[in-house]
Design a protein around this motif. Structure first.
Motif, PDB file in Angstrom:
ATOM      1  N   ALA A 133      -6.274 -15.020  -8.992  1.00 13.69           N
ATOM      2  CA  ALA A 133      -7.727 -15.073  -9.171  1.00 13.69           C
ATOM      3  C   ALA A 133      -8.289 -13.725  -9.603  1.00 13.69           C
ATOM      4  O   ALA A 133      -9.296 -13.665 -10.308  1.00 13.69           O
ATOM      5  N   LEU A 134      -7.636 -12.644  -9.199  1.00 16.46           N
ATOM      6  CA  LEU A 134      -8.109 -11.297  -9.493  1.00 16.46           C
ATOM      7  C   LEU A 134      -7.385 -10.667 -10.677  1.00 16.46           C
ATOM      8  O   LEU A 134      -7.454  -9.456 -10.876  1.00 16.46           O
ATOM      9  N   SER A 135      -6.724 -11.451 -11.479  1.00 15.70           N
ATOM     10  CA  SER A 135      -5.863 -10.919 -12.539  1.00 15.70           C
ATOM     11  C   SER A 135      -6.602 -10.139 -13.623  1.00 15.70           C
ATOM     12  O   SER A 135      -5.962  -9.430 -14.404  1.00 15.70           O
ATOM     13  N   ALA A 136      -7.912 -10.197 -13.665  1.00 17.14           N
ATOM     14  CA  ALA A 136      -8.673  -9.401 -14.634  1.00 17.14           C
ATOM     15  C   ALA A 136      -8.685  -7.921 -14.256  1.00 17.14           C
ATOM     16  O   ALA A 136      -9.037  -7.074 -15.067  1.00 17.14           O
ATOM     17  N   VAL A 137      -8.278  -7.629 -13.041  1.00 17.58           N
ATOM     18  CA  VAL A 137      -8.268  -6.261 -12.520  1.00 17.58           C
ATOM     19  C   VAL A 137      -6.813  -5.786 -12.420  1.00 17.58           C
ATOM     20  O   VAL A 137      -5.958  -6.540 -11.958  1.00 17.58           O
ATOM     21  N   PRO A 138      -6.505  -4.551 -12.817  1.00 22.10           N
ATOM     22  CA  PRO A 138      -5.144  -4.042 -12.641  1.00 22.10           C
ATOM     23  C   PRO A 138      -4.773  -4.017 -11.152  1.00 22.10           C
ATOM     24  O   PRO A 138      -5.537  -3.524 -10.328  1.00 22.10           O
ATOM     25  N   ILE A 139      -3.604  -4.568 -10.839  1.00 18.56           N
ATOM     26  CA  ILE A 139      -3.110  -4.603  -9.470  1.00 18.56           C
ATOM     27  C   ILE A 139      -1.779  -3.858  -9.432  1.00 18.56           C
ATOM     28  O   ILE A 139      -0.841  -4.224 -10.114  1.00 18.56           O
ATOM     29  N   SER A 140      -1.743  -2.794  -8.627  1.00 20.75           N
ATOM     30  CA  SER A 140      -0.505  -2.026  -8.479  1.00 20.75           C
ATOM     31  C   SER A 140       0.137  -2.394  -7.143  1.00 20.75           C
ATOM     32  O   SER A 140      -0.521  -2.909  -6.242  1.00 20.75           O
ATOM     33  N   LEU A 141       1.424  -2.124  -7.026  1.00 19.31           N
ATOM     34  CA  LEU A 141       2.166  -2.418  -5.800  1.00 19.31           C
ATOM     35  C   LEU A 141       3.035  -1.239  -5.431  1.00 19.31           C
ATOM     36  O   LEU A 141       3.801  -0.733  -6.263  1.00 19.31           O
ATOM     37  N   ASN A 142       2.925  -0.812  -4.194  1.00 22.10           N
ATOM     38  CA  ASN A 142       3.802   0.204  -3.616  1.00 22.10           C
ATOM     39  C   ASN A 142       4.497  -0.468  -2.443  1.00 22.10           C
ATOM     40  O   ASN A 142       3.873  -0.740  -1.420  1.00 22.10           O
ATOM     41  N   ALA A 143       5.794  -0.772  -2.612  1.00 21.62           N
ATOM     42  CA  ALA A 143       6.534  -1.492  -1.581  1.00 21.62           C
ATOM     43  C   ALA A 143       7.608  -0.597  -0.974  1.00 21.62           C
ATOM     44  O   ALA A 143       8.274   0.158  -1.681  1.00 21.62           O
ATOM     45  N   SER A 144       7.746  -0.691   0.349  1.00 22.68           N
ATOM     46  CA  SER A 144       8.826   0.028   1.025  1.00 22.68           C
ATOM     47  C   SER A 144       9.489  -0.917   2.010  1.00 22.68           C
ATOM     48  O   SER A 144       8.869  -1.832   2.545  1.00 22.68           O
ATOM     49  N   PHE A 145      10.761  -0.673   2.252  1.00 23.14           N
ATOM     50  CA  PHE A 145      11.605  -1.596   3.026  1.00 23.14           C
ATOM     51  C   PHE A 145      12.318  -0.855   4.148  1.00 23.14           C
ATOM     52  O   PHE A 145      12.818   0.248   3.947  1.00 23.14           O
ATOM     53  N   GLU A 146      12.361  -1.494   5.276  1.00 22.27           N
ATOM     54  CA  GLU A 146      13.107  -0.970   6.423  1.00 22.27           C
ATOM     55  C   GLU A 146      14.106  -2.032   6.824  1.00 22.27           C
ATOM     56  O   GLU A 146      13.737  -3.178   7.107  1.00 22.27           O
ATOM     57  N   SER A 147      15.375  -1.675   6.822  1.00 23.55           N
ATOM     58  CA  SER A 147      16.401  -2.671   7.179  1.00 23.55           C
ATOM     59  C   SER A 147      16.624  -2.730   8.671  1.00 23.55           C
ATOM     60  O   SER A 147      16.165  -1.942   9.426  1.00 23.55           O
TER      61      SER A 147
END
Length: 147
Positions: A133-147
């Motif tokens: 729905a918000l695709s008109a706006v740039p969306i960035s992702l910063n993902a981090s993982f802990e095992s």
């Protein structure tokens, strides 16, 4: 089957000096206040919310659920997913515009590799209904993982 959700906004007064309240049919919002100062002036101590905060809440909640679905469909159970959405509102001409949404996610999933988690995190960003729905706006992702 269409799922419908509704929130009603009531505003009294001018844009800058008036005040509003939001109410929802499920009473989560029950005359929740919002105001110009709380929205555009970052006024400390302003009780209530604002539209951008509501977008951030919707996006972070939807995204965390979408990622959980992807992980579950891969046969794993998330130990924990912490998702945050930051909506960046800035001046544009004589008004304002949402310029960017920054998603940040930290995940802990036993038995899942970091590579798999990062792929699922990116897929959830694209597949989450609020992201769409918000695709008109740039969306960035910063993902981090802990095992």
């Amino acid at each position: 089957m269409a799922i419908k959700r509704k929130v009603t906004a009531n505003w009294k007064g001018t844009a800058t000096d008036g005040k509003g309240h939001l109410s929802s049919s499920n009473k989560f919002f029950d005359n929740t206040p919002y105001s110009f100062k709380g929205r555009f002036e970052n006024e400390d101590g302003t009780l209530g919310t604002n539209p951008e905060e509501l977008i951030a809440a919707a996006h972070s909640g939807c995204y965390a659920m979408a990622l959980s679905v992807a992980i579950s469909q891969a046969g794993h159970t998330p130990d924990e997913i912490d998702a945050q959405a930051e909506v960046v509102l800035d001046k544009e001409g004589e008004g304002f515009a949402i310029k960017e949404i920054k998603l940040t996610v930290k995940g802990k999933v036993s038995g899942l590799s970091e590579k798999e988690f990062l792929e699922m995190a990116e897929g959830a960003k694209k597949g989450c209904p609020i992201s769409k729905a918000l695709s008109a706006v740039p969306i960035s992702l910063n993902a981090s993982f802990e095992s």
